[in-house]
Motif scaffolding. Structure first.
Motif: not given
Length: 255
Positions: A55-64, A242-244
Motif C-alpha cells: 500500500d503506497v501513497v505518493r503525494r505532490f503538492s505546492y502553492s503559489r 508500507d509493504r508486508t
C-alpha cells in the motif's frame, strides 16, 4: 690421535644433523570439525512461496501566490497503489559464518517475481482563480481502476540466526530463529502505464524454522519468515505506505 677423535665426533654430529633434516617433519594436526554442529563457513539456499501486500501513497503538492485574489492558490496530487499477490518460487540465499554451534552471522539475498492485482486511484485537486469575478474555485479530477500487474523484487542485507538447542541428541536440535534487515527494491509493471512504478524500502525480517541433518555438515529444513518494509521518499514527492510479506521455504544448509 686427538685429531682423529675430533674428526670422528664432527662426522657423527654431521651425520645426526643430516638424519634430522632428511627425517619426517612434524605436521601440525588438522582441526577436525565436529559432526552435526554449526561451525565455520555457512551457506543456505531456500525456495518456496511468498505472499506480499503493498500500500503506497505518493503525494505532490505546492502553492503559489495569486495577485488577482491576493492569496495563495494550492495544488494537491495524490496517487495510491494497493497491490497483493503470490509468487512461486521465491529464492532466498544466506552466506556467512557459524560461531560456537550457536550463532550465525550472514548476508541475505532474495529474488522474487509476483503476479496479482493492483487497485489504482488518482486524485488531483487545485484552486483555480477566476480573474473577472476575483474569486477562486476548487477543481477536482479523480480516477480509480483495477489492473492486472506483475512485480519483481530484489532484496539484500545482513542478519543473525540462532540455534539454541546445541546437543545433537536433542529432539529440538536444528530449531532456529533469526532477524535480518536491509534494503529492497520492488518494481511493478502491467497492462497499463499507471501500474508501472518502483519502490525502494528498508526492511526488517523475522524468521523461524527447523533443520534436520542428512550428513555431518549438510542439513535440509523448512522455515517461515515475515518481513515489514518501510517506504523511502523519492524526488519531490512525499511517499508513504508500507509493504508486508510472508514466505514459506524449503531449504538446504551447509554449516
Amino acid at each position: 690421535m686427538l685429531g682423529k677423535s675430533l674428526f670422528a665426533v664432527m662426522a657423527l654430529a654431521v651425520a645426526v644433523w643430516s638424519q634430522d633434516l632428511s627425517g619426517p617433519k612434524q605436521v601440525r594436526p588438522h582441526k577436525v570439525r565436529p559432526p552435526h554442529e554449526h561451525r565455520g563457513f555457512f551457506f543456505s539456499a531456500g525456495t518456496g512461496v511468498t505472499y506480499t501486500d503493498l500500500d503506497v501513497v505518493r503525494r505532490f503538492s505546492y502553492s503559489r501566490w495569486n495577485f488577482s485574489v491576493e492569496r495563495s492558490l494550492g495544488y494537491d496530487e495524490i496517487t495510491r497503489r494497493e497491490f497483493s499477490g503470490w509468487t512461486v518460487p521465491v529464492m532466498d540465499f544466506k552466506i556467512g559464518k557459524s560461531i560456537g554451534n550457536l550463532v550465525v552471522v550472514h548476508s541475505i539475498f532474495e529474488l522474487a517475481l509476483f503476479s496479482g492485482e493492483m487497485e489504482y486511484s488518482y486524485s488531483e485537486q487545485y484552486e483555480k482563480d477566476v480573474r473577472v469575478l476575483g474569486i477562486s474555485l476548487d477543481k477536482v479530477n479523480a480516477e480509480e481502476k483495477t489492473l492486472s500487474t506483475s512485480a519483481f523484487s530484489l532484496a539484500g542485507g545482513l542478519g543473525l540466526m540462532f540455534y539454541p538447542f546445541r546437543s545433537p541428541s536433542s529432539a529440538l536440535n536444528g530449531f532456529y530463529f533469526g532477524i535480518s534487515g536491509g534494503m529492497a527494491n520492488f518494481v511493478c509493471f502491467g497492462e497499463d502505464e499507471d501500474s508501472g512504478f518502483d519502490q525502494v524500502s528498508a526492511f526488517t525480517q523475522y524468521e523461524i524454522g527447523k533443520d534436520w541433518w542428512v550428513s555431518e555438515t549438510w542439513s535440509v529444513g523448512v522455515g517461515m519468515a515475515f518481513s515489514m518494509h518501510s517506504v523511502m521518499e523519492s524526488g519531490d514527492a512525499d511517499d508513504g505506505g508500507d509493504r508486508t510479506s510472508i514466505k514459506f521455504l524449503v531449504r538446504i544448509t551447509r554449516g
